[in-house]
Design a protein around this motif. Structure first.
Motif, mmCIF file in Angstrom:
data_model
loop_
_atom_site.group_PDB
_atom_site.id
_atom_site.type_symbol
_atom_site.label_atom_id
_atom_site.label_comp_id
_atom_site.label_asym_id
_atom_site.label_seq_id
_atom_site.Cartn_x
_atom_site.Cartn_y
_atom_site.Cartn_z
ATOM 1 N N PRO A 70 0.816 -1.216 0.000
ATOM 2 C CA PRO A 70 0.000 0.000 0.000
ATOM 3 C C PRO A 70 0.848 1.263 0.000
ATOM 4 C CG PRO A 70 -0.035 -1.036 2.170
ATOM 5 C CD PRO A 70 0.663 -1.992 1.252
ATOM 6 N N PHE A 71 0.348 2.292 -0.651
ATOM 7 C CA PHE A 71 0.942 3.630 -0.556
ATOM 8 C C PHE A 71 -0.200 4.637 -0.692
ATOM 9 C CE2 PHE A 71 2.917 7.564 -1.801
ATOM 10 C CZ PHE A 71 4.078 7.601 -1.056
ATOM 11 N N TYR A 72 -0.518 5.312 0.422
ATOM 12 C CA TYR A 72 -1.564 6.337 0.439
ATOM 13 C C TYR A 72 -0.908 7.679 0.767
ATOM 14 C CZ TYR A 72 -4.299 2.164 1.955
ATOM 15 O OH TYR A 72 -4.837 0.913 2.110
ATOM 16 N N ILE A 73 -1.458 8.738 0.190
ATOM 17 C CA ILE A 73 -0.978 10.079 0.511
ATOM 18 C C ILE A 73 -2.166 11.032 0.604
ATOM 19 C CG2 ILE A 73 -0.462 10.595 -1.918
ATOM 20 C CD1 ILE A 73 1.965 12.224 -0.846
ATOM 21 N N HIS A 74 -2.207 11.804 1.685
ATOM 22 C CA HIS A 74 -3.317 12.721 1.971
ATOM 23 C C HIS A 74 -2.739 14.079 2.344
ATOM 24 C CE1 HIS A 74 -7.242 14.016 3.691
ATOM 25 N NE2 HIS A 74 -6.467 14.683 4.532
ATOM 26 N N TRP A 75 -3.305 15.140 1.738
ATOM 27 C CA TRP A 75 -2.874 16.513 2.064
ATOM 28 C C TRP A 75 -3.966 17.483 1.642
ATOM 29 C CZ3 TRP A 75 1.113 19.725 -1.139
ATOM 30 C CH2 TRP A 75 1.372 20.939 -0.497
ATOM 31 N N LYS A 76 -4.786 17.940 2.567
ATOM 32 C CA LYS A 76 -5.922 18.796 2.226
ATOM 33 C C LYS A 76 -5.477 20.074 1.537
ATOM 34 C CE LYS A 76 -9.651 21.634 3.909
ATOM 35 N NZ LYS A 76 -10.350 22.224 5.065
ATOM 36 N N ASN A 77 -4.519 20.788 2.136
ATOM 37 C CA ASN A 77 -4.114 22.070 1.565
ATOM 38 C C ASN A 77 -3.448 21.919 0.205
ATOM 39 O OD1 ASN A 77 -5.137 23.223 3.836
ATOM 40 N ND2 ASN A 77 -3.207 24.099 4.572
ATOM 41 N N GLY A 78 -3.024 20.716 -0.106
ATOM 42 C CA GLY A 78 -2.444 20.456 -1.421
ATOM 43 C C GLY A 78 -3.447 19.900 -2.412
ATOM 44 N N GLY A 79 -4.694 19.752 -1.978
ATOM 45 C CA GLY A 79 -5.723 19.258 -2.875
ATOM 46 C C GLY A 79 -5.788 17.753 -2.998
ATOM 47 N N ILE A 80 -5.146 17.042 -2.065
ATOM 48 C CA ILE A 80 -5.158 15.568 -2.118
ATOM 49 C C ILE A 80 -5.969 15.076 -0.932
ATOM 50 C CG2 ILE A 80 -3.752 13.489 -2.349
ATOM 51 C CD1 ILE A 80 -1.358 15.334 -2.845
ATOM 52 N N ASP A 81 -7.283 15.053 -1.085
ATOM 53 C CA ASP A 81 -8.117 14.597 0.023
ATOM 54 C C ASP A 81 -9.400 13.951 -0.468
ATOM 55 O OD1 ASP A 81 -9.166 16.919 -0.955
ATOM 56 O OD2 ASP A 81 -9.509 17.871 0.983
ATOM 57 N N LEU A 82 -9.429 13.572 -1.715
ATOM 58 C CA LEU A 82 -10.554 12.826 -2.264
ATOM 59 C C LEU A 82 -10.030 11.472 -2.733
ATOM 60 C CD1 LEU A 82 -12.261 15.651 -4.373
ATOM 61 C CD2 LEU A 82 -12.912 14.838 -2.096
ATOM 62 N N GLY A 83 -10.669 10.413 -2.319
ATOM 63 C CA GLY A 83 -10.181 9.086 -2.649
ATOM 64 C C GLY A 83 -10.031 8.877 -4.148
ATOM 65 N N LYS A 84 -8.847 8.422 -4.549
ATOM 66 C CA LYS A 84 -8.562 8.259 -5.970
ATOM 67 C C LYS A 84 -7.519 7.167 -6.149
ATOM 68 C CE LYS A 84 -6.599 10.782 -9.930
ATOM 69 N NZ LYS A 84 -5.998 12.077 -10.366
ATOM 70 N N ASP A 85 -7.838 6.192 -6.988
ATOM 71 C CA ASP A 85 -6.871 5.151 -7.322
ATOM 72 C C ASP A 85 -5.973 5.623 -8.455
ATOM 73 O OD1 ASP A 85 -7.761 3.367 -5.449
ATOM 74 O OD2 ASP A 85 -9.022 2.226 -6.842
ATOM 75 N N ILE A 86 -4.680 5.410 -8.287
ATOM 76 C CA ILE A 86 -3.689 5.714 -9.325
ATOM 77 C C ILE A 86 -3.028 4.392 -9.681
ATOM 78 C CG2 ILE A 86 -1.545 6.929 -9.842
ATOM 79 C CD1 ILE A 86 -2.546 9.132 -7.910
ATOM 80 N N ASN A 87 -3.221 3.957 -10.908
ATOM 81 C CA ASN A 87 -2.885 2.584 -11.281
ATOM 82 C C ASN A 87 -1.565 2.441 -12.026
ATOM 83 O OD1 ASN A 87 -5.393 1.729 -10.195
ATOM 84 N ND2 ASN A 87 -6.415 2.352 -12.081
ATOM 85 N N GLU A 88 -0.879 3.552 -12.300
ATOM 86 C CA GLU A 88 0.401 3.455 -13.002
ATOM 87 C C GLU A 88 1.466 2.820 -12.109
ATOM 88 O OE1 GLU A 88 -1.952 6.190 -15.397
ATOM 89 O OE2 GLU A 88 -1.566 6.053 -13.239
ATOM 90 N N LEU A 89 2.470 2.248 -12.744
ATOM 91 C CA LEU A 89 3.556 1.574 -12.045
ATOM 92 C C LEU A 89 4.454 2.598 -11.348
ATOM 93 C CD1 LEU A 89 4.927 -1.234 -11.630
ATOM 94 C CD2 LEU A 89 6.265 -0.746 -13.692
ATOM 95 N N THR A 90 4.589 2.465 -10.034
ATOM 96 C CA THR A 90 5.437 3.361 -9.247
ATOM 97 C C THR A 90 6.277 2.538 -8.276
ATOM 98 O OG1 THR A 90 3.594 3.681 -7.707
ATOM 99 C CG2 THR A 90 3.905 5.358 -9.418
ATOM 100 N N ALA A 91 7.239 3.206 -7.638
ATOM 101 C CA ALA A 91 8.172 2.478 -6.781
ATOM 102 C C ALA A 91 8.669 3.344 -5.644
ATOM 103 C CB ALA A 91 9.357 1.965 -7.602
#
Length: 606
Positions: free
Chosen positions: A316-337
């Motif tokens: 798992p890798f989750y990231i949340h930051w309201k002031n940065g606009g990252i606070d709505l659940g969203k799947d990102i399916n690209e390959l990351t590491a």
């Protein structure tokens, strides 16, 4: 303490209330965001209820999942120290000198610039709580690599060779800013509570907090009230392992409540991730690491921790930051590491680099903004080799989109075969040719970096004396990495790579038992006391040995002494020249068996 459902509800409402209509990560920031990165140990993708596990209860992790950017195809190294090296540096772990978890290959190269060093250069307060596992001696310690506040156990887990003797997760002694201190309570509670104290003390100032738990690493010790809900269920391979995850979940909820109370949640980047696949959430049929799941839940993946198959490194890798606009659940399916994390945080926090650093990873901010360019065609390599020096393709997975090439011979299409049961290499000769060429080019570029080795520095003012541990021997065999190996007198040996910082006279005290025990070389160790609040039998008896001779060798100097057996250590005083060398020690037993000194205390005395 049982899960507080009222507190869980507060966490849920707080995060739902933080909804933001801005779909993109902010390009400009008015105030430096705080960063909390929670790295849990040995918790796999399938060990979380939000990922479909029908038995485990993780309400707080699930809630964070609901309001975060979720990277569904995020990969790490299959074991812990290599992953931690990559996250801290933005480099593939091979480039950092960290190839494995023991054998002297969990030591990060002195030259590597780390995440906390970069944050510190940009005006952040930096802290680590829990597990470091990139070296316990100078120049590898967290305080040597950029952390202002340090509260950690030693080694890769509590109860390992370099950890304080008889630490057992409850009421233990840990290193706090370089000094041993006694703490009360369960280890994971200690990490989270002290992290909150650090955050409170730094309120109004930007901070980077690395909450790197040793839970849920073995041994699987936790209070019964966490594990009891999972006992008696034949579908759950290890109730205590689930209980440890329940404790993680509870502490996450408490942390979010605290951040809300402190009114800093909105401007805090909160990351939740893990260091490798599940260690105890599944039982496999076939190979113990690479087999197929027979019991438990692994989200349909093959393999577990240390496996080259998907279950060993997709986490798992989750990231949340309201002031940065990252606070709505969203799947990102690209390959990351893992080596994408540091470039991502540099991008999000607008950090300036004081040196020209080149990363193996790339910022994931474009993916969070719905811009996948630069990710579609990337190829990622992950591996863990149980050896001191890498071998081409050994236990390696090449990943490209839906394709996985394992050890250069097994090709799998995850779109049609997510459990990696059918090798389709013969059906795709052109793909095989392409992937093998990509690997060869990558190996040709990265393998010259293997020539640089990590060395323990002795006689340096930063740490004199210092203690070397058998955990870090260079050896072809598995080195004694658990205190239980010391108790049983594990027969093994190896050498330490050391750099003598200054010419002079050095004292070497060779021990079988660690200094804090006060035990003689040939003494037996007492049985460990019972664990509070648990039904766990953690008692282990340390057997007596019959050491008759001690020997030491370095810089073409060899000395030996007779052992009476009632000494706590055998001391050698040796004149050394400045420079690099190998240090090796021997204890000879009455039957002629030779083992190494499990502990070597080194001090420059003149």
């Amino acid at each position: 303490m049982k899960l507080n459902t009222n507190r869980t509800a507060i966490f849920s409402l707080a995060l739902f209330a933080s909804g933001c209509s801005n779909p993109k990560v902010q390009n400009e920031i008015k105030q430096k965001p705080n960063v909390i990165m929670i790295m849990v140990d040995d918790v796999g993708y399938g060990d979380i209820a939000a990922h479909g596990n029908p038995w485990i209860k993780t309400p707080n992790i699930d809630q964070l999942h609901r309001v975060s950017a979720r990277f569904t195809d995020y990969h790490v190294s299959p074991t812990c120290a290599p992953t931690r090296a990559s996250i801290m540096t933005g480099h593939h772990n091979y480039r950092t000198g960290v190839f494995f978890t023991i054998k002297g290959r969990s030591l990060i190269l002195e030259k590597e610039t780390t995440m906390p060093q970069i944050f510190k250069e940009n005006g952040y307060n930096t802290a680590i709580f829990g597990k470091w596992h990139l070296g316990d001696n100078y120049p590898f310690r967290p305080e040597d690599k950029g952390f202002d506040e340090v509260l950690v156990h030693n080694g890769g887990g509590i109860g390992q060779t370099m950890d304080y003797w008889d630490n057992d997760y409850f009421d233990d002694k840990y290193l706090h800013n370089g000094k041993l201190e006694q703490f009360q309570g369960y280890c994971n509670d200690v990490w989270f509570e002290n992290a909150k104290k650090f955050i409170s003390d730094k309120k109004g100032e930007p901070f980077f907090c690395y909450l790197s738990t040793n839970v849920a690493h073995s041994p699987y010790w936790v209070a019964d009230n966490y594990s009891n809900p999972y006992k008696g269920n034949d579908s759950i391979p290890n109730a205590a392992f689930y209980g440890m995850i329940a404790n993680i979940d509870e502490n996450l909820g408490k942390l979010v409540d605290f951040l809300e109370e402190q009114e800093i949640m909105d401007n805090t980047i909160l990351i939740f991730t893990a260091d490798n696949g599940s260690a105890a959430g599944n039982k496999l049929e076939g190979d113990r690491l690479d087999g197929f799941v027979a019991k438990g839940f692994n989200d349909g993946m093959r393999g577990v921790k240390a496996s080259m198959y998907e279950g060993g490194h997709r986490v798992p890798f989750y990231i949340h930051w309201k002031n940065g606009g990252i606070d709505l659940g969203k799947d990102i399916n690209e390959l990351t590491a893992h080596y994408d994390v540091l470039p991502t945080l540099i991008d999000m926090c607008k950090l300036e680099l004081k040196q020209d650093l080149k990363f193996d990873g790339q910022s994931m901010v474009p993916l969070m903004n719905g811009e996948p360019n630069g990710f579609a065609d990337r190829t990622i390599f992950v591996n863990t080799q149980f050896s001191t020096d890498p071998v081409p393709w050994k236990r390696t997975a090449l990943m490209h989109q839906n394709w996985r090439l394992v050890e250069g011979t097994e090709l799998y299409d995850l779109d049609t075969d997510p459990e990696q049961r059918t090798n389709v290499a013969e059906q795709h000769p052109e793909l095989m040719k392409k992937f093998l060429a990509e690997y060869d080019a990558w190996w040709a570029e990265i393998s010259p970096t293997f020539d640089e080795k990590p060395f323990f520095i002795i006689g340096h003012e930063a740490e004199n004396p210092t203690t070397l541990y058998c955990h870090d021997w260079h050896s072809e065999e598995f080195t004694p990495w658990q205190q239980n190996h010391i108790r049983t007198g594990m027969v093994n040996n190896g050498f330490w790579r050391v750099r003598v910082s200054e010419s002079g006279t050095y004292s070497f005290k060779l021990r079988r038992w660690p200094k804090e025990t006060g035990l003689a070389l040939n003494a037996e160790a007492a049985v460990r006391p019972a664990l509070p609040g648990t039904s766990v039998d953690a008692s282990k008896f340390g057997k007596a040995l019959t050491i008759q001779k001690a020997r030491i060798q370095l810089q073409d100097i060899e000395q030996a002494k007779t052992v009476e057996g009632n000494e706590q250590y055998i001391e050698f005083t040796i004149p050394l020249k400045k420079g690099e060398t190998h240090l090796q020690t021997w204890f000879t037993l009455a039957d002629g068996t030779e083992i190494g000194a499990y502990y070597a205390e080194v001090e420059k005395v003149m």
